[in-house]
Scaffold this motif. Structure first.
Motif, PDB file in Angstrom:
ATOM      1  N   PRO A  91      19.963  43.134  -0.057  1.00 35.82           N
ATOM      2  CA  PRO A  91      20.216  43.758   1.051  1.00 35.82           C
ATOM      3  C   PRO A  91      19.769  43.045   2.140  1.00 35.82           C
ATOM      4  O   PRO A  91      19.135  41.928   2.174  1.00 35.82           O
ATOM      5  N   GLU A  92      20.344  43.632   3.288  1.00 30.92           N
ATOM      6  CA  GLU A  92      19.961  42.774   4.736  1.00 30.92           C
ATOM      7  C   GLU A  92      18.376  42.889   4.686  1.00 30.92           C
ATOM      8  O   GLU A  92      17.793  43.490   4.443  1.00 30.92           O
ATOM      9  N   GLU A  93      17.999  41.621   5.476  1.00 30.42           N
ATOM     10  CA  GLU A  93      16.760  41.392   5.939  1.00 30.42           C
ATOM     11  C   GLU A  93      15.859  41.386   4.797  1.00 30.42           C
ATOM     12  O   GLU A  93      14.656  41.893   4.920  1.00 30.42           O
ATOM     13  N   THR A  94      16.273  40.993   3.492  1.00 25.57           N
ATOM     14  CA  THR A  94      15.467  40.727   2.272  1.00 25.57           C
ATOM     15  C   THR A  94      15.741  39.413   1.757  1.00 25.57           C
ATOM     16  O   THR A  94      16.813  38.989   2.022  1.00 25.57           O
ATOM     17  N   LYS A 139      24.331  41.876  -4.191  1.00 21.27           N
ATOM     18  CA  LYS A 139      23.656  40.775  -3.245  1.00 21.27           C
ATOM     19  C   LYS A 139      22.413  41.382  -2.853  1.00 21.27           C
ATOM     20  O   LYS A 139      22.460  42.684  -2.566  1.00 21.27           O
ATOM     21  N   GLN A 161      22.823  47.362   3.632  1.00 24.56           N
ATOM     22  CA  GLN A 161      21.622  47.662   4.377  1.00 24.56           C
ATOM     23  C   GLN A 161      20.357  48.161   3.035  1.00 24.56           C
ATOM     24  O   GLN A 161      20.948  48.694   2.262  1.00 24.56           O
ATOM     25  N   ASN A 162      19.260  47.924   3.588  1.00 28.29           N
ATOM     26  CA  ASN A 162      18.128  48.122   2.506  1.00 28.29           C
ATOM     27  C   ASN A 162      18.108  49.475   2.154  1.00 28.29           C
ATOM     28  O   ASN A 162      18.272  49.942   0.784  1.00 28.29           O
ATOM     29  N   ILE A 210      27.079  42.904   1.410  1.00 26.04           N
ATOM     30  CA  ILE A 210      25.715  43.236   1.697  1.00 26.04           C
ATOM     31  C   ILE A 210      25.215  44.340   2.256  1.00 26.04           C
ATOM     32  O   ILE A 210      25.471  44.788   3.480  1.00 26.04           O
TER      33      ILE A 210
END
Length: 358
Positions: free
Chosen positions: A203-206, A201, A178-179, A176
């Protein structure tokens, strides 16, 4: 799994098997000894060089022991932090490293999911380090079936493009990003100017792939690019005539599939420590592909594009050499009887362990 101790103990006492094959259940060897007459097999489905790094101390995370058989299949100083998980608790009251060490110390043999021709020097070194007999199961590859790519309309989409023109990128089920790295990835694929298929997958925090895409990307790439955030039939995609380059996270399964079952040019984008070792084995020892260069532990869209274009350039000496090496390895690994012989020998060696106790 640890909480199944009593149930597994009862099961083994009743069944009295010849062998227990295990991975993370480090208490299996001691349990088998209590019951008696059971051989324990600590099966490793990761690269043998990873086993070597799991003997390191906190102060020497990236320094293999003396006699290690390679100067290139190693971690760099800046990658030491990726091994911190070894010292984290993994289950109740035991670290990941302790779990692995106890498994190795107590078992009767350690089979490796590899071939001597590819990683034999690392297997021999692991045998000396661990003072255990090392067996080889071969890569244990799935059969490639000639079935159409029905999922997500992939067959129709790939048929639109010229043979060998599509870049397929898959980063595995655990990665996964980072954005910012996700955006570098999709922009790098766009920079290649080749049609591409990306399985990744969100990205993080999305919440979704779509919300993470760079502004205007979806409109620009709609004819050439397809991004999926779900499981895809990787082997079927790799065997499609339109796919010419595989950008892989270089997990052990993907490493073997790309090496033995496809003809694509190979580019490596590893994110985890064992994936890094796999990528360096493939690039420096087997010489079948290239790893994307990083800057300050991050890859850039420019470096991703550079690696893909280098491997897809038919006039590139590097690409031609890598392709020929890949062809030779595939020819060996997919030759009739090669993999089945490994399984036959593995079974034969297990029988040999039984004979030792009689």
């Amino acid at each position: 799994m640890d909480e199944l101790y009593d149930e597994i103990k009862s099961f083994l006492e009743n069944l009295k098997p010849h062998f227990v094959i295990f991975d993370f259940a480090y208490w299996i060897p001691e349990l088998a000894l209590q019951i008696g007459g059971i051989k324990t097999v600590s099966y490793r489905v990761v690269c043998p060089d990873k086993t070597t790094f799991m003997t390191s101390t906190a102060a020497e995370l990236v320094k293999p022991p003396p006699g290690y058989p390679s100067t290139t299949v190693v971690l760099r100083e800046c990658e030491a932090k990726l091994l911190q998980f070894l010292f984290d608790e993994y289950g109740k009251g035991v670290t990941f490293l302790e779990r692995m060490q106890k498994s190795r110390a107590g078992c009767d043999t350690i089979p490796l999911k590899t071939c001597r021709e590819v990683e034999g020097t690392f297997g021999d070194f692991a045998a000396k380090q661990l003072e255990k007999p090392i067996l080889y199961t071969g890569a244990v590859l799935p059969e490639l079936k000639n079935e159409p790519l029905e999922e997500h309309g992939l067959s129709n989409r790939l048929e639109k493009f010229e043979p060998g023109s599509v870049v397929f990128c898959a980063l595995g089920s655990q990665t996964i990003l980072q954005n910012k790295q996700f955006q570098e990835l999709v922009l790098g694929l766009e920079l290649t100017e080749s049609p591409f298929l990306l399985a990744v997958k969100p990205p993080e925090e999305t919440n979704s792939i779509e919300e993470a895409l760079p502004e205007g990307f979806k409109q620009r790439a709609k004819e050439k690019g397809l991004i999926l955030d779900c499981w895809v039939p990787q082997l079927k995609i790799l065997s499609h005539k339109s796919v010419g380059c595989f950008v892989s996270h270089c997990g052990y399964g993907s490493m073997w599939e790309s090496l033995a079952l496809c003809d694509c040019q190979l580019v490596f984008l590893p994110r985890f420590f064992d994936h890094l070792l796999n990528a360096r084995l493939m690039e420096h020892e087997l010489k079948v592909g290239v790893e994307v260069e990083e800057e300050n532990d991050l890859f850039t869209k420019e470096n991703l594009c550079k690696a893909v274009k280098c491997m897809m350039d038919k006039d590139s000496q590097i690409a031609c050499s890598m392709k020929e090496n890949h062809r030779k390895w595939k020819e060996l690994l997919s030759s009739p009887g090669f993999m089945s012989n490994y399984i036959d020998n593995f079974i034969h060696n297990l029988h040999g362990l039984l004979l030792e106790q009689t």
